[in-house]
Structure formats: structure tokens, C-alpha cells
Design a protein around this motif. Structure first.
Motif, PDB file in Angstrom:
ATOM      1  N   VAL A  34      -3.007  54.234 -28.090  1.00 29.34           N
ATOM      2  CA  VAL A  34      -2.940  52.850 -27.615  1.00 29.34           C
ATOM      3  C   VAL A  34      -2.592  51.901 -28.761  1.00 29.34           C
ATOM      4  O   VAL A  34      -1.804  50.965 -28.608  1.00 29.34           O
ATOM      5  N   ASN A  35      -3.179  52.144 -29.916  1.00 32.35           N
ATOM      6  CA  ASN A  35      -2.921  51.325 -31.104  1.00 32.35           C
ATOM      7  C   ASN A  35      -2.876  52.256 -32.310  1.00 32.35           C
ATOM      8  O   ASN A  35      -3.811  52.321 -33.113  1.00 32.35           O
ATOM      9  N   PRO A  36      -1.778  52.993 -32.470  1.00 32.75           N
ATOM     10  CA  PRO A  36      -1.741  54.066 -33.467  1.00 32.75           C
ATOM     11  C   PRO A  36      -1.806  53.546 -34.894  1.00 32.75           C
ATOM     12  O   PRO A  36      -1.256  52.487 -35.214  1.00 32.75           O
ATOM     13  N   PRO A  37      -2.477  54.310 -35.767  1.00 28.99           N
ATOM     14  CA  PRO A  37      -2.530  53.956 -37.190  1.00 28.99           C
ATOM     15  C   PRO A  37      -1.271  54.447 -37.904  1.00 28.99           C
ATOM     16  O   PRO A  37      -0.448  55.164 -37.325  1.00 28.99           O
ATOM     17  N   GLU A  38      -1.145  54.070 -39.164  1.00 30.15           N
ATOM     18  CA  GLU A  38      -0.061  54.627 -39.975  1.00 30.15           C
ATOM     19  C   GLU A  38      -0.403  56.049 -40.416  1.00 30.15           C
ATOM     20  O   GLU A  38       0.470  56.918 -40.469  1.00 30.15           O
ATOM     21  N   ILE A  39      -1.671  56.254 -40.744  1.00 28.51           N
ATOM     22  CA  ILE A  39      -2.107  57.541 -41.278  1.00 28.51           C
ATOM     23  C   ILE A  39      -3.339  58.026 -40.509  1.00 28.51           C
ATOM     24  O   ILE A  39      -4.258  57.236 -40.245  1.00 28.51           O
ATOM     25  N   VAL A  40      -3.355  59.301 -40.167  1.00 29.74           N
ATOM     26  CA  VAL A  40      -4.512  59.936 -39.531  1.00 29.74           C
ATOM     27  C   VAL A  40      -5.094  60.938 -40.516  1.00 29.74           C
ATOM     28  O   VAL A  40      -4.371  61.762 -41.087  1.00 29.74           O
ATOM     29  N   ILE A  41      -6.413  60.866 -40.714  1.00 26.18           N
ATOM     30  CA  ILE A  41      -7.105  61.784 -41.626  1.00 26.18           C
ATOM     31  C   ILE A  41      -8.105  62.599 -40.823  1.00 26.18           C
ATOM     32  O   ILE A  41      -8.846  62.048 -40.005  1.00 26.18           O
ATOM     33  N   LEU A  42      -8.114  63.903 -41.045  1.00 28.31           N
ATOM     34  CA  LEU A  42      -9.016  64.806 -40.336  1.00 28.31           C
ATOM     35  C   LEU A  42     -10.104  65.288 -41.288  1.00 28.31           C
ATOM     36  O   LEU A  42      -9.802  65.830 -42.361  1.00 28.31           O
TER      37      LEU A  42
END
Length: 426
Positions: free
Chosen positions: A134-142
Motif C-alpha cells: 500500500v505504501n512501499p518502502p525503498e528498502i526492506v530488511i528481514l
């Protein structure tokens, strides 16, 4: 007959010498780092100047299955590193404990998922990514829900992921359980070689690394190239391979650190079986795929990734070397050529130098030299593990009881990482 035996032994010796030589190359690259590089590698992550939140829009996904005993420690290490608590998304996946309630107390975003047919880390992460769309980030961290994240890690890997437009893997090490035995100590050394020394050597050589699990950062457009939802559990090695084939090979970040915890003796064998079965399955199924792509695309980094994947778990590599060397020695005494034995002798020296060098430079303070004497017993303990891979490899999600935290009596459970694959949408 002697000629046939010589040909077979020579083929085995040459086949084993390839992963041994590459192991030696990457370990040598790590060991030859100068004083300034070693200082950089061991940056004081507690420095407040390194703990600022990343200046890129970042979301941290924390998949959790019955992690009430460990989720607090994980969140406490993450919160100082993000701009807002809401950017941490805990996915309480099929939980039957207080994981969700505990996480909400910290002000983070908590989403719950209940699906008795499709459960596991892969589905949990896919659910979290759908939430972010819906409002994606620039970076995803797992980050796994049972890990401690060193201060400064989130900012470092987020910025590096944005700058390089590649997946980033932080250093992922293991904390020993309370009252560790010799098996735990040697296993800790093996993890250090695999997750710190070898990726560091690859970085210095200009090569990509394999993903090792927790502490991974992805540009949004990159992570959405693949599907994490699968009937098998998520396989981080396979994820890194698929992204490398898609043009985004993972990059190692030595200044970031995530610390997991080895299970105690009650669950250690199952834990290590999962880790090593996944590696073996991926090695057998993905090596031909990588070689074909490296040749077709003329990409040397894929060839380097193939060689890295072809290095089996160190204990298995030593076992294979011992079996081959014993066979070559017997054949030589019976009149066969000594050449296979000579090649295997050089390979053995490379293995020993790599392990001892890695210990001397990176683990001597935590692992006493006397603990190395237990290696033969550790190898004997591992034999049933590899035999089980031939008979019944662990490829599906199962539940296991986690041994208590050193300072807690409560028993914790977690979903088990599998040996599955099938990440690519294509």
C-alpha cells in the motif's frame, strides 16, 4: 583394472581440489586484510554515531512464530535504529502464544496471520510484503525474531542496498548456548568461517556472496522480483541465487552484525541437520543452473557464486577428503599412481590452513585452542546427519522445541528453516 582405479581416483582428487582451492582463496583474501581493514571489519557498533536511523525509507520485517520468549530482545535492539516504531512490522504467523501482544507493547506494527494449511517463514514474509505494498518502502530488511541486531546495522545495510541496488547480507553469527559443549564450540567456529570469513574474502575479491539468513536488506523493486510464498519453508541460499540470476547478486556488509543463538544439545542436531541439508540440496540442484547461466550470460560473478555454492559444509568436506585420501593411499600401496594422493595431500593442507587461519584471526579469543582437539569426535557425530540426507532429507516445515534462553526458564518454539526452493516467479 589398476588403470581404471587410477582414473577414478584422479577424477575424485581433482573434483575435491576445486572447492578446496576456492575455500583457500577466499579465506586467504580475508586473512591478508591489513590492519586498517581489520579495524573496519571490527568497527565498534556501539558507537552512538553509528546508531542513527537510515536516511532512506526503510521497513523491517520480523517473521515470528511463537517467539514470546525472544521477541522483546529483538525489538529492543531494533527500535533505536529506525525512524519510527511503526516501520518495524512483526508478522505473528500462526502463533499460539503472546508474541503479538508483547510486540504491540513496543509500538511496532503487528499483523497476525492464521492459516493451518500454509504456514512457515516464506508465507509469513510474503504476507508482510503484501502489507507493505500500500505504501512501499525503498528498502526492506528481514530480521529473524530470535536475533540481536548490533547498533548501526540497519542504517548501514539499508544505505548500502540503496546505493548498490543489490541485496545486502550482514554478518550473521551464532551465540553459544549456556554451558556449551565441544560440539557447540566447533559449530560456532564453522558458522564463523561460513558467515564471516568466507563472505569477507569474497568481498575483498570483488565477488558476490550467498545469503545466510537474518540481517538481509533488499531494494523494494528487487525483493518483488521473486515470490516468497511456497509450500516449502523459505531458503535463503536459493533466494540469493535467484536474485543473482536476475541481475542482482548479493553483497556482503561486514560492518553490520546480527547475532542468533545456537540451540542446546536437545535441539542442536535437528537445527544443524536443517542448515546442512538445505545447503546440500541447493548445491545438487542449483550448480548446473548457475554454470549454464554463467556461460550463457558471460558473467564471472555467477561462476564465483557457483564455486562458493560447491563448497560443502566443512565437516562434510573433511569427511570426503579423509575417505578419498584413505582410498588413494591404499591404491598407491597396491601399485596405483601416487598422483591422486599428492593432489589430495595439497587439498588437505589447504583445508587445514583455511580453518586454522580463520580461527587464529577471527575466533581465537572466543574459542580456545584445546577445543580444536575435539574435531574428530565432531566429525563422527556428523556422520548420521549426512546419512539422513541420503535417506530422508529435511525439506518441509516442522516444529521443534527451542531450549530455554540462558536467563529464562520459559521454553520457546520457532518455525524451522527448510531446504526448499522455488523462489522465482518465472
Amino acid at each position: 583394472m589398476i588403470l581404471l582405479v587410477e582414473i577414478i581416483l584422479l577424477a575424485i582428487a581433482l573434483g575435491l581440489s576445486i572447492p578446496c582451492a576456492f575455500l583457500g582463496l577466499e579465506c586467504l583474501a580475508a586473512l591478508l586484510s591489513d590492519r586498517a581493514q581489520r579495524s573496519t571489519l571490527k568497527t565498534d557498533l556501539a558507537d552512538p554515531g553509528n546508531s542513527a536511523a537510515p536516511d532512506v525509507k526503510t521497513a523491517v520485517l520480523v517473521p515470528a512464530h511463537n517467539e514470546a520468549a525472544s521477541i522483546e530482545k529483538t525489538l529492543e535492539t531494533l527500535l533505536p535504529q529506525v525512524a519510527a516504531p511503526e516501520s518495524i512490522v512483526v508478522i505473528a504467523d500462526n502463533c499460539t502464544d503472546d508474541t503479538a501482544a508483547i510486540a504491540r507493547q513496543y509500538g511496532v506494527t503487528v499483523i497476525e496471520r492464521q492459516d493451518s494449511q500454509r504456514w512457515g517463514k516464506g508465507y509469513a514474509l510474503d504476507y508482510g510484503l503484501q502489507h507493505l505494498e500500500v505504501n512501499p518502502p525503498e528498502i526492506v530488511i528481514l530480521v529473524d525474531a530470535d536475533c540481536s541486531v548490533a547498533q548501526g546495522t540497519i542504517g548501514r545495510i539499508a544505505r548500502l542496498a540503496k546505493f548498490s541496488n543489490r541485496p545486502i547480507q550482514a554478518t550473521y553469527l551464532m551465540e553459544q548456548p549456556a554451558n556449551p559443549g565441544s560440539k557447540d564450540i566447533i559449530s560456532t567456529l564453522a558458522v564463523t568461517v561460513k558467515n564471516l570469513v568466507r563472505p569477507y574474502g569474497l568481498l575483498r575479491l570483488g565477488f558476490p556472496c550467498l545469503l545466510t539468513g537474518s540481517g538481509m536488506a533488499f531494494p523494494w523493486q528487487v525483493i518483488r522480483l521473486v515470490s516468497l510464498a511456497n509450500s516449502k519453508a523459505t531458503d535463503d541460499i536459493q533466494l540469493g541465487i535467484d536474485l543473482a540470476l536476475a541481475g542482482h547478486p548479493p553483497l556482503y556488509c561486514p560492518q553490520g552484525q546480527v547475532m542468533g543463538r545456537l540451540m542446546g544439545q536437545a535441539s542442536a542436531k535437528r537445527q544443524r541437520s536443517r542448515w546442512e541439508h538445505v545447503h546440500l540440496e541447493t548445491l545438487l540442484t542449483q550448480t548446473p543452473r548457475l554454470i549454464r547461466a554463467a556461460i550463457a550470460q558471460r558473467r564471472y560473478e555467477l561462476l564465483a557464486l557457483t564455486l562458493e555454492l560447491c563448497i560443502p559444509p566443512l565437516s562434510l568436506l573433511v569427511m570426503l577428503w579423509l575417505a578419498a585420501t584413505g582410498s588413494a593411499l591404499l591404491a598407491a600401496f597396491l601399485g596405483a599412481s601416487w598422483l591422486p594422493l599428492f593432489i589430495l595431500g595439497v587439498a588437505g593442507l589447504i583445508i587445514a590452513a583455511s580453518i586454522l587461519g580463520a580461527w587464529a584471526k577471527f575466533s581465537w579469543a572466543e574459542i580456545p585452542a584445546t577445543a580444536l582437539l575435539a574435531m574428530p569426535f565432531y566429525l563422527l557425530w556428523k556422520i548420521p546427519l549426512y546419512f539422513a540426507f541420503l535417506v530422508r532429507p529435511q525439506t518441509m516445515w516442522r516444529k521443534t522445541e527451542r531450549d530455554p534462553e540462558p536467563d529464562k526458564a520459559q521454553t520457546d518454539e520457532r518455525a524451522i528453516v527448510n531446504t526448499g526452493s522455488h523462489y522465482s516467479k518465472s
